[in-house]
Design a protein around this motif. Structure first.
Motif, PDB file in Angstrom:
ATOM      1  N   MET A 153       0.839  -1.208   0.000  1.00  0.00           N
ATOM      2  CA  MET A 153       0.000   0.000   0.000  1.00  0.00           C
ATOM      3  C   MET A 153       0.864   1.243   0.000  1.00  0.00           C
ATOM      4  O   MET A 153       1.858   1.322   0.693  1.00  0.00           O
ATOM      5  CB  MET A 153      -0.888   0.006   1.255  1.00  0.00           C
ATOM      6  N   LYS A 154       0.452   2.221  -0.853  1.00  0.00           N
ATOM      7  CA  LYS A 154       1.227   3.445  -0.936  1.00  0.00           C
ATOM      8  C   LYS A 154       1.027   4.274   0.319  1.00  0.00           C
ATOM      9  O   LYS A 154      -0.088   4.416   0.812  1.00  0.00           O
ATOM     10  CB  LYS A 154       0.777   4.263  -2.156  1.00  0.00           C
ATOM     11  N   LYS A 155       2.164   4.828   0.811  1.00  0.00           N
ATOM     12  CA  LYS A 155       2.096   5.741   1.965  1.00  0.00           C
ATOM     13  C   LYS A 155       1.466   7.032   1.509  1.00  0.00           C
ATOM     14  O   LYS A 155       1.524   7.393   0.336  1.00  0.00           O
ATOM     15  CB  LYS A 155       3.522   6.018   2.488  1.00  0.00           C
ATOM     16  N   LEU A 156       0.837   7.726   2.425  1.00  0.00           N
ATOM     17  CA  LEU A 156       0.213   9.007   2.078  1.00  0.00           C
ATOM     18  C   LEU A 156       1.309  10.044   1.889  1.00  0.00           C
ATOM     19  O   LEU A 156       1.949  10.478   2.850  1.00  0.00           O
ATOM     20  CB  LEU A 156      -0.751   9.430   3.188  1.00  0.00           C
ATOM     21  N   THR A 157       1.523  10.480   0.651  1.00  0.00           N
ATOM     22  CA  THR A 157       2.538  11.491   0.379  1.00  0.00           C
ATOM     23  C   THR A 157       1.953  12.866   0.692  1.00  0.00           C
ATOM     24  O   THR A 157       0.727  13.002   0.854  1.00  0.00           O
ATOM     25  CB  THR A 157       2.932  11.477  -1.106  1.00  0.00           C
ATOM     26  N   ALA A 158       2.827  13.879   0.718  1.00  0.00           N
ATOM     27  CA  ALA A 158       2.381  15.254   0.968  1.00  0.00           C
ATOM     28  C   ALA A 158       1.430  15.697  -0.131  1.00  0.00           C
ATOM     29  O   ALA A 158       0.390  16.310   0.124  1.00  0.00           O
ATOM     30  CB  ALA A 158       3.587  16.185   1.028  1.00  0.00           C
ATOM     31  N   ALA A 159       1.766  15.360  -1.364  1.00  0.00           N
ATOM     32  CA  ALA A 159       0.908  15.774  -2.489  1.00  0.00           C
ATOM     33  C   ALA A 159      -0.470  15.135  -2.379  1.00  0.00           C
ATOM     34  O   ALA A 159      -1.498  15.778  -2.579  1.00  0.00           O
ATOM     35  CB  ALA A 159       1.569  15.366  -3.801  1.00  0.00           C
ATOM     36  N   LYS A 160      -0.473  13.843  -2.044  1.00  0.00           N
ATOM     37  CA  LYS A 160      -1.735  13.116  -1.907  1.00  0.00           C
ATOM     38  C   LYS A 160      -2.569  13.688  -0.759  1.00  0.00           C
ATOM     39  O   LYS A 160      -3.801  13.789  -0.857  1.00  0.00           O
ATOM     40  CB  LYS A 160      -1.389  11.639  -1.619  1.00  0.00           C
ATOM     41  N   ALA A 161      -1.881  14.049   0.313  1.00  0.00           N
ATOM     42  CA  ALA A 161      -2.577  14.610   1.480  1.00  0.00           C
ATOM     43  C   ALA A 161      -3.234  15.929   1.123  1.00  0.00           C
ATOM     44  O   ALA A 161      -4.372  16.211   1.507  1.00  0.00           O
ATOM     45  CB  ALA A 161      -1.589  14.795   2.631  1.00  0.00           C
ATOM     46  N   LYS A 162      -2.519  16.745   0.385  1.00  0.00           N
ATOM     47  CA  LYS A 162      -3.069  18.034  -0.046  1.00  0.00           C
ATOM     48  C   LYS A 162      -4.307  17.824  -0.902  1.00  0.00           C
ATOM     49  O   LYS A 162      -5.334  18.479  -0.746  1.00  0.00           O
ATOM     50  CB  LYS A 162      -2.024  18.789  -0.882  1.00  0.00           C
ATOM     51  N   GLU A 163      -4.160  16.898  -1.832  1.00  0.00           N
ATOM     52  CA  GLU A 163      -5.275  16.601  -2.740  1.00  0.00           C
ATOM     53  C   GLU A 163      -6.485  16.100  -1.960  1.00  0.00           C
ATOM     54  O   GLU A 163      -7.619  16.499  -2.202  1.00  0.00           O
ATOM     55  CB  GLU A 163      -4.811  15.535  -3.745  1.00  0.00           C
ATOM     56  N   ALA A 164      -6.209  15.244  -0.976  1.00  0.00           N
ATOM     57  CA  ALA A 164      -7.301  14.716  -0.151  1.00  0.00           C
ATOM     58  C   ALA A 164      -7.966  15.846   0.625  1.00  0.00           C
ATOM     59  O   ALA A 164      -9.198  15.903   0.739  1.00  0.00           O
ATOM     60  CB  ALA A 164      -6.773  13.644   0.799  1.00  0.00           C
ATOM     61  N   TYR A 165      -7.147  16.744   1.164  1.00  0.00           N
ATOM     62  CA  TYR A 165      -7.705  17.854   1.947  1.00  0.00           C
ATOM     63  C   TYR A 165      -8.565  18.755   1.047  1.00  0.00           C
ATOM     64  O   TYR A 165      -9.629  19.230   1.454  1.00  0.00           O
ATOM     65  CB  TYR A 165      -6.589  18.659   2.626  1.00  0.00           C
ATOM     66  N   GLU A 166      -8.099  18.964  -0.196  1.00  0.00           N
ATOM     67  CA  GLU A 166      -8.888  19.745  -1.154  1.00  0.00           C
ATOM     68  C   GLU A 166     -10.253  19.096  -1.378  1.00  0.00           C
ATOM     69  O   GLU A 166     -11.299  19.751  -1.341  1.00  0.00           O
ATOM     70  CB  GLU A 166      -8.179  19.794  -2.520  1.00  0.00           C
ATOM     71  N   LYS A 167     -10.234  17.806  -1.615  1.00  0.00           N
ATOM     72  CA  LYS A 167     -11.491  17.120  -1.935  1.00  0.00           C
ATOM     73  C   LYS A 167     -12.444  17.103  -0.751  1.00  0.00           C
ATOM     74  O   LYS A 167     -13.659  17.256  -0.919  1.00  0.00           O
ATOM     75  CB  LYS A 167     -11.201  15.705  -2.437  1.00  0.00           C
TER      76      LYS A 167
END
Lengths: 322, 411, 344
Positions: free
Chosen positions: A1-15
């Motif tokens: 499983m992929k770790k939550l990267t900073a970019a992914k976290a930002k994207e998740a927070y946006e959504k």
């Protein structure tokens, strides 16, 4: 499983912000009488849709529920197209012919919000069958509520997915109430997750208000499906901010201190605090995301209102493929 | 919503009218009550007023064409409005004759195989048969149905069309609807009305004419006597020969009530009041104004009325009511030198008195001297269905008696 | 040309469709019948090949990936077929008896038939549901229905009811080529009927009726196995000098209005024979449409000859009485037939 990267976290927070703002805005607009029909809002459950869909790409499929706006946004659907659809405009994702309960975007792998409780199960089986048939590593995620867990399709579909080891993940959004009926009344098993045992697949109950818990559990299940090891069932305990539909007086809510305490938790604030602490993004990033989200939703409303209603001829088109 | 302009019914017996003139054109604006057309019918012409304000959006029946009463002759509505379905107008234009008019030749020559239906009985006919009948100009009422439920089918209409029934003279059964016979084809307006009435009369009655002379010496003496005594007061024609003969007939009718009757549509009606008709010849045709309740009129009133209605007839000013409801007619050809003739009954009346030219004849007087006597030839036509010869002769005798005893006329 | 049975014509069509397009696959209950049975798998054999044996041999030929035995889960496998169709496969699920539509209906009624419309034209549903219909096999009330009219009432679904082996193959191949949901109704009592069927791949267009015999006095429009009843009626009336036109509808939705109305314009009289129960059925739809669109051409009432308004009975004599026969057609339509006789 992929770790939550900073970019992914930002994207998740946006959504998550987009979902919350989208639904809050609809709540106000609906009260003003600007949109026709039924509206079922997803606010309060953002961590589930976003935590699960963070693992998916456009070629993965999801099936959805009455409460589908959150799944759409998490799967990458366009806010303007969604808002225009809910307004019944020609520029909507479905040309104004589907509405809130049927928003779909096949290009994004979103097989439609669904007006029939439990009817997403077999559609996900079909999509999973397709993935397996074509030999892709795509998965199909079936979102379903605690109410749908008591439909016959729950049994038939999970059983079939299990015997055929289909790449399907069953995501139960247990938001405490099926319409107005509490889950502890309508389900013979204390949890939905434990029913997985009957089908010899993994089943797990997870805190649905905790983004990271959602993200990690979904990641494991989706990985397993992609590898061809078969389906999983995850029950996310969550809570909806608004009623079953807009206009619901919600007199059935707040029956215990425990329920109230659970209700008071805000999945977005919790994730923000976590991300800041883990330095996934900064306070300034967060504020920027929050402001942009408010603006994007406002733009979507403006776009929808300025869009034309469908041409009368549209009544007759799209029944059959030529 | 368009408002229809319909052919008015003017008087009891009117069944159809002729459009003489449209005084407005399609597209003209009209006010409610404004005259839009003139129609002629039976024996008069009449204005047709706009039933509503608006635009005359459609003329369905052209000038010179006939139309049954109560049917639409045109529409008033809003400019540009569609009326009556797209097909309605062209159909009317292509076949100027109305369905009833089309029915004429068929109904006038009914076949022996005419379907036995009670009057007003519903006719079952399939949509296709109805359509074909309309295309061929066949009145399906004349076709016998052999389909389920006695329904007229395509085959029935085609069989009828392939083998049309032969014309039969005097076809009208007693129970036949009066509308069925249709005479006067090719004629218009008043001429057509006269033709229709005359043919109906001859084909529906058993006409017999009795003729005799009446000695008028006493009457003429009476007249001279009164004139000499009353002089200038006699301005109303009360002593014209015509008035006196009319009065004599009225008295005879009161004494012979069976003659004062109407017979038609299978019904005989004895009528109390004497509604006397006086035939008036006009260039366009014969017209019979009626004087109602003539039995109540003395010679003065009667004379005035006779002159009045004659004037109205010449002016075209008779009302429909002044042209219907007669019980007996008097027609006078004496002015033309005619002695005897066979007048035709004006249905539904059952008798008509024809008055010939008075002439002096040489006679052998009671005292053996040869002298002259004024003689008036009378011809009485009566319907032998209702009245027998002897009764009729007695009735004519009463008229003669009244004329020969003129003081009776002023009682 | 060889004569083969109706069911073999269907088997041939499925075989050729699967050969032509590897996205075509079958799913249903017992359509292979040998899945996971070791002694059969070792020999690559199937057992039932469908409960009537229609798909026999296809499992061994194409494998259990493309001939999928499903659990007895009509609701979910029908939904899975919809899901697979909307995501790009070309499933051909078999619903063993059309009577089971009760347990599987949602997938067709609220999901598949509406997706393209709800999604603004973006979805395609290349899905052919094969199912069996028809009384006459002593299968009683729950396995004998002729429910094509129910499917036909739903926008977004096409419905085919073949009457003979040749049509069965060509129509089924057309259905599978369609990018729409087609419910393909096979009368189980016709499965053994033999007819000439070309071996090569061929299609018959959907929505187009077949004029089985031309006539000028009377039109009979009918469906599926009732075509043979109509032909018998036509033969018998011919002896009475009545010239009957028989139209095999072939497709119930959309049904061929043009052919039917043209025929009625020619003959003026119409009988519709429909094995379904009488209310809200295909015959009623046809009668209403013809009355509406060709009223002025009708030379008599339209007669509908249907099953009675009852479930299908079991006892043989009752089941025989249930089905429309030539005798019944002639008797019930006497009103429009007798005057054709009398006017000769």
């Amino acid at each position: 499983m992929k770790k939550l990267t900073a970019a992914k976290a930002k994207e998740a927070y946006e959504k998550m912000n987009d979902i919350r703002n989208f639904e809050n805005t609809l709540h106000d607009i609906f009260a003003k009488g600007e949109i026709p029909g039924f509206v079922h809002l997803y606010a309060g459950e953002e961590a589930v849709a976003v935590g699960v869909c963070s693992h998916l790409t456009d070629s993965d499929y999801i099936t959805s529920t009455h409460r589908g706006h959150g799944h759409c946004i998490a799967k990458g659907c366009d806010l303007k197209g969604m808002m225009a659809e809910i307004y019944g405009r020609e520029t909507g994702l479905c040309k104004g012919k589907g509405g809130s309960m049927h928003i779909a975007d096949l290009d994004k792998g979103m097989l439609g919000a669904n007006g029939i409780v439990g009817s997403g199960f077999p559609l996900a089986i079909g999509a999973g069958l397709r993935n397996q048939y074509l030999g892709t590593d795509d998965v199909a995620v079936c979102f379903f509520g605690d109410g749908a867990a008591n439909e016959g399709n729950f049994h038939e579909s999970i059983n079939m997915a299990a015997i055929w080891k289909l790449p399907v993940v069953f995501i139960n959004e247990n938001n405490t109430f099926a319409e107005s009926t509490p889950q502890h009344y309508s389900s013979a098993s204390p949890t939905i997750a434990e029913r997985a045992a009957a089908y010899n697949i993994p089943g797990e109950k997870v805190d649905g208000k905790d983004f990271m818990a959602v993200y990690e559990a979904a990641g494991k299940a989706i990985d397993r499906a992609r590898k061809g090891e078969g389906p999983s069932l995850i029950e996310y305990h969550t809570y909806r901010e608004y009623g079953h539909f807009e206009g619901d007086e919600q007199t059935y809510k707040y029956d215990s201190d425990e329920e109230i305490a659970f209700h008071d938790r805000d999945d977005i604030k919790e994730f923000r605090a976590y991300a800041l602490k883990k330095k996934l993004f900064t306070e300034k990033d967060a504020e920027k995301i929050e402001d942009k989200s408010v603006q994007d939703v406002a733009d979507a409303v403006e776009f929808a209102k300025a869009s034309p209603i469908p041409q009368p001829e549209a009544l007759f088109t799209d029944v059959f493929a030529d | 919503m368009a408002t229809a302009i319909t052919m008015p019914k003017l008087g009891l017996t009117m069944t159809e009218g002729t459009i003489e003139e449209w005084t407005k054109n399609e597209g003209d604006t009209v006010e409610k009550g404004e005259v839009v057309a003139r129609i002629s019918s039976e024996k008069l012409t009449s204005d047709v007023e706009a039933p509503a304000s608006g635009t005359l959006i459609k003329i369905l029946v052209q000038e010179g064409e006939d139309l049954p009463i109560k049917e639409d002759m045109g529409y008033i509505g809003e400019a540009g409005e569609e009326v009556g379905g797209a097909a309605a107008a062209p159909a009317a234009a292509e076949t100027p004759a109305t369905p009833a008019a089309e029915a004429a030749p068929v109904a006038a020559t009914p076949a022996p195989a005419v379907p036995e239906r009670k009057e007003g009985e519903r006719i079952f006919v399939t949509p296709l048969a109805r359509k074909i009948a309309a295309e061929k100009g066949i009145d399906y009422a004349a076709v016998t149905g052999t389909g389920g439920n006695g329904r007229i089918t395509r085959r029935d209409v085609e069989a009828y069309a392939a083998n049309p029934p032969a014309p039969v003279a005097a076809p009208v059964a007693a129970a036949a609807a009066p509308a069925a016979p249709k005479w006067g084809a090719g004629l218009k307006g008043m001429r057509k009305a006269v033709a229709t009435n005359m043919m109906q009369s001859l084909t529906t009655t058993a006409q017999v004419t009795l003729q005799r002379k009446v000695d008028l010496d006493a009457l003429m003496a009476f007249r001279s006597d009164i004139k000499a005594k009353a002089g200038d007061q006699l301005q109303d024609g009360q002593l014209s020969i015509n008035t006196l003969i009319t009065r004599a007939a009225i008295l005879a009718l009161q004494e012979t009530p069976q003659m004062n009757s109407n017979y038609g549509d299978g019904e005989l009606k004895h009528i109390d009041s004497v509604n006397i008709g006086e035939a008036v010849g006009l260039p366009e045709g014969l017209i019979v104004p009626i004087i109602k309740d003539a039995q109540n009129m003395n010679l003065t009133v009667l004379g005035r009325e006779l002159r009045h209605v004659a004037d109205l007839a010449h002016e075209g000013g008779l009302t429909p009511d002044q042209m219907s409801g007669g019980t007996f007619t008097i027609t006078n050809l004496g002015g033309e030198g005619i002695e005897y003739f066979t007048p035709i009954i004006n249905p539904p009346e059952i008798g008509i008195l024809g008055v010939g030219a008075m002439a002096k004849e040489l006679t052998l007087k009671d005292d053996g001297q040869i002298g002259t006597t004024a003689k008036l030839p009378l011809s009485l036509t009566f319907d032998h269905q209702i009245i027998d010869g002897q009764q009729a002769a007695q009735f004519l005798g009463k008229i003669a008696e009244n004329l020969q005893n003129p003081y009776k006329l002023i009682l | 040309m060889t004569k083969i049975a109706f069911m073999n014509a269907i088997n041939q069509a499925l075989d050729q469709a699967m050969e032509k397009d590897d996205k075509v696959f079958l799913m249903g209950e017992d359509i292979l019948g040998g899945t996971d049975i070791k002694h059969l798998e070792e020999k690559n054999e199937d057992s039932w090949g469908g409960c009537f044996g229609v798909t026999k041999g296809l499992g061994p030929k194409y494998g259990k990936k493309r001939v999928i035995d499903t659990p007895i889960s009509e609701q979910s496998y029908m939904g899975a077929a919809v899901g697979a169709a909307v995501t790009g496969l070309r499933p051909v699920p078999e619903l063993m008896f059309s009577d089971f539509i009760g347990v599987s209906f949602d997938s067709l009624l609220t999901q598949g038939s509406k997706m393209r419309y709800m999604f603004g034209g973006k979805a395609k549903l290349p899905l052919t549901v094969r199912t069996t219909i028809g009384a006459g096999a002593s299968a009683a009330a729950q396995h004998s229905g002729a429910y094509y009219g129910i499917f036909a009432s739903i926008p977004g679904i096409k419905v085919v009811v073949p009457s003979n082996p040749y049509d069965a193959k060509g129509l089924l191949l057309s259905a599978i080529e369609e990018d729409n949901i087609v419910v393909f109704c096979e009368d189980k009592t016709l499965y053994g009927v033999k007819g000439e069927v070309p071996e090569e791949y061929y299609t018959i267009p959907l929505g187009k009726a077949a004029v089985k015999r031309e006539g000028k006095d009377l039109s009979i429009v009918t469906i599926g196995k009732m075509v043979s009843v109509a032909m018998e009626v036509a033969d018998r009336l011919e002896k009475e000098g009545i010239d009957v036109e028989v139209i095999d509808l072939r497709t119930v939705a959309p049904w061929d209005e043009e052919t039917v109305i043209e025929s009625v314009k020619k003959t003026g009289r119409l009988i519709v024979i429909d094995e379904a129960q009488p209310h809200n059925n295909t015959a009623t739809d046809i009668a209403a449409t013809v009355t509406d669109k060709a009223f002025d051409y009708l030379d008599g009432p339209i007669k509908r000859v249907t099953a009675p308004n009852t479930p299908v009975p079991f006892a043989t004599n009752l089941e025989q009485a249930y089905l429309p026969t030539a005798d019944r057609v002639i008797e019930e339509s006497a009103e429009i037939i007798d005057d054709l006789k009398s006017s000769k």
